[in-house]
Write an enzyme that holds these catalytic residues in place. Sequence first.
Site, PDB file in Angstrom:
ATOM      1  N   LYS A 160       0.807  -1.233   0.000  1.00 24.55           N
ATOM      2  CA  LYS A 160       0.000   0.000   0.000  1.00 24.55           C
ATOM      3  C   LYS A 160       0.837   1.280   0.000  1.00 24.55           C
ATOM      4  CE  LYS A 160      -4.471  -1.442   1.743  1.00 24.55           C
ATOM      5  NZ  LYS A 160      -4.262  -2.889   2.039  1.00 24.55           N
TER       6      LYS A 160
ATOM      7  N   GLU B   7     -10.393   7.728   4.048  1.00 23.07           N
ATOM      8  CA  GLU B   7     -11.086   6.887   5.014  1.00 23.07           C
ATOM      9  C   GLU B   7     -10.276   5.608   5.161  1.00 23.07           C
ATOM     10  OE1 GLU B   7     -12.121   7.290   1.865  1.00 23.07           O
ATOM     11  OE2 GLU B   7     -11.588   5.248   1.235  1.00 23.07           O
TER      12      GLU B   7
ATOM     13  N   SER C  46       1.635  -9.736  -1.110  1.00 27.45           N
ATOM     14  CA  SER C  46       1.296  -8.318  -0.937  1.00 27.45           C
ATOM     15  C   SER C  46       1.665  -7.747   0.434  1.00 27.45           C
ATOM     16  CB  SER C  46      -0.192  -8.106  -1.207  1.00 27.45           C
ATOM     17  OG  SER C  46      -0.974  -8.980  -0.413  1.00 27.45           O
TER      18      SER C  46
END
Length: 411
Positions: A102, A124, A389
Amino acid sequence: MKFNEIDFDTYFKNYPDKDGFFGKYGGSFIPEELKEAIKEINDAYQTICKSSKFISELRRIRKEFQGRPTPISHLERLSKSIGNGVQIYVKREDLNHTGAHKLNHCMGEALLAKYMGKKKVIAETGAGQHGVALATAAAYFGLECDIYMGSVDIKKQAPNVARMKILGARVIEVTDGLKTLKEAVDAAFAAYLKEYKTSIYCIGSVVGPHPFPMLVRDFQSVVGIEAREQFLLMTGELPDAVVACVGGGSNAMGIFSGFLNYPVDIYGVEPLGRGKKLGDHAASLTYGSEGIMHGFNSIMLKDENGNPAPVYSIASGLDYPSSGPEHAFLRDLGRVKYDVVDDSETVDAFFKLSRLEGIIPAIESSHAIAYAIKLAKKMNKGSILVNLSGRGDKDMDYIIEKYGDSEYFKE
Ligand SMILES: *Cc1c(COP(=O)(O)O)cnc(C)c1O
């Protein structure tokens, strides 16, 4: 390479088109009052992403701060345990700073904010992973960071709330409705609308209105570009298959984008959760249908009224009733095959990778590992590259609670 009439040599130039469409998917379905703000982000991105100053600064940050390139590891013991000669490799996004992919797009988004002269980033978060990555990027650039989070999620995700606060972000509690992600999205957009002159909204995956699916894909594409070069250097050839888990779809788009134009089979893995019944899974591309939500047209899971359905996944990062529009497009083209694994296959893969390789994966990433193991059993030679990931540290409490007394801990 041509695939079903789409020329992948020029794919990234042509998709999305200038209105943000991948075929019929994508676009921008947002309230009139947001249009100017989102257009400002799009116009700025189109210019800034081509500037050599921006590109070289992002490159330097990736190397010196994030620790890129992340390596590829050959899973020799896992491959051997399958026993038919198929070799599995992983791209180690778990070794990217903060422990997942991310940060790749959050650093890009925050750098874009800096180039646009903004003082604040707004987003958010559900489970808190996106919030933590964005708070990290904001701290690095000295930007303010407002993270909207439902009060139910704030209670559940105490360690991530603490991380965001330690990193200097403001965590703003949302108490409307069900007090979870959907309400947090609405609150973040409402806040952004009020402050868009001095702030930018940062999305957490390849979803949302144009330009976000493109912008996040572009920032994540570093994963695929690195992986292709590294794999060639390591083995002298391309992998036969590439596998990634798909929630919103950002880590998958990242690694896929390096291989779309090459003769490689590509697989996106969705969470089947507890089973096929609506509400028991979050496999939107496998079981969903076309629809518009959160500002874009894609494939989504709907309830009887056509609204986003409640979804479930053991992995909070995959718990989303749709996926990015580019995945819907690649699915229809047949360029990427989407398939599912369930919770028990996922947990099995989580423990297998930990024990055989010394890598504790995120539960999200364990879906991709589980699928790779199944795929390897069906192939009789060749190689599979999996995008790992993220790392599993964030999942320890859950694993201890659910499996602390199970056979996995007794073996
Ligand atoms: C958030 C997350 C995902 C899912 O997000 P995508 O946008 O689908 O990549 C997958 N793995 C990890 C480790 C995550 O934190």
